[in-house]
Design a protein around this motif. Sequence first.
Motif, PDB file in Angstrom:
ATOM      1  N   UNK A  67       0.833  -1.210   0.000  1.00 26.14           N
ATOM      2  CA  UNK A  67       0.000   0.000   0.000  1.00 26.14           C
ATOM      3  C   UNK A  67       0.868   1.262   0.000  1.00 26.14           C
ATOM      4  N   UNK A  68       1.975   1.218   0.708  1.00 27.77           N
ATOM      5  CA  UNK A  68       2.885   2.373   0.710  1.00 27.77           C
ATOM      6  C   UNK A  68       3.463   2.591  -0.681  1.00 27.77           C
ATOM      7  N   UNK A  69       3.822   1.512  -1.358  1.00 27.75           N
ATOM      8  CA  UNK A  69       4.365   1.635  -2.717  1.00 27.75           C
ATOM      9  C   UNK A  69       3.306   2.176  -3.664  1.00 27.75           C
ATOM     10  N   UNK A  70       2.099   1.621  -3.609  1.00 31.60           N
ATOM     11  CA  UNK A  70       1.026   2.107  -4.470  1.00 31.60           C
ATOM     12  C   UNK A  70       0.616   3.524  -4.097  1.00 31.60           C
ATOM     13  N   UNK A  71       0.808   3.915  -2.835  1.00 30.29           N
ATOM     14  CA  UNK A  71       0.494   5.269  -2.407  1.00 30.29           C
ATOM     15  C   UNK A  71       1.436   6.320  -2.980  1.00 30.29           C
TER      16      UNK A  71
END
Length: 180
Positions: free
Chosen positions: A80-84
Motif C-alpha cells: 500500500x505504501x508503494x502504491x500510495x
Amino acid sequence: MQFVAAWPLGPSADAADVAAVDARVRTAIDRKVAADWAEFLEITDPADLENNQARADLAAALTAHGTVQQIAGETERTALAVFGRTEEAEAEADQAYRTEQGRRWFRHNPNSEAAVTAATKASTAARTRAAQHLLTVRLEQLREQAAARTEQVAPAPWTDRLPELAARQLDADTSGAVMA
C-alpha cells in the motif's frame, strides 16, 4: 504472497517473474517460520512437547500461522505504501488537498492551520483509498493471469497419459466388476 507479487513487478509482469517472486517469498516465509519455531522451542520445555504430540503439532501450527499473519500484514502495508507513491495516488491526494482548501469555510484563509489540517487529512485519506484501489486492481490482474494460465493447460486424454494402462486387457474379475 499475492501482495508481494503485486507491487514490485508492475502490471506487465509475466508469469515467470511472478513465479520467481512467489518462490522467493515462500522461501523467506519458510525461514521466518523456522526461526520463530526455534525461538519458541528455546522458551518451552521440550519434554512437555515430546510427551504430547497433539500439543506439539498445535504449537507448531499456531507459530506458523502467527508468523504468516504478521508477514501478510507487513507485506500489505508495504504494498500500500508503494502504491500510495504512484502517480495516480499522488494525483488523487493533490486533488483532495486542493478541494478541501477550496471549501467555502476556508476560502478566506486557505493556509490557516485548520484549512491545512483538514486538507492534509483529506489528502491522506484520498491517497490511502487510491492505493487500496490500485492494489485491488493489481491483485485481480494477477488472479486473471493465473486463471488464464490454468485454462491454457488442457488436460491430456487419459489414453495419452497412461498408455500402458489403456492398452491392457481387463481380466475376467475386473471386467465382471465393471459390468456389475
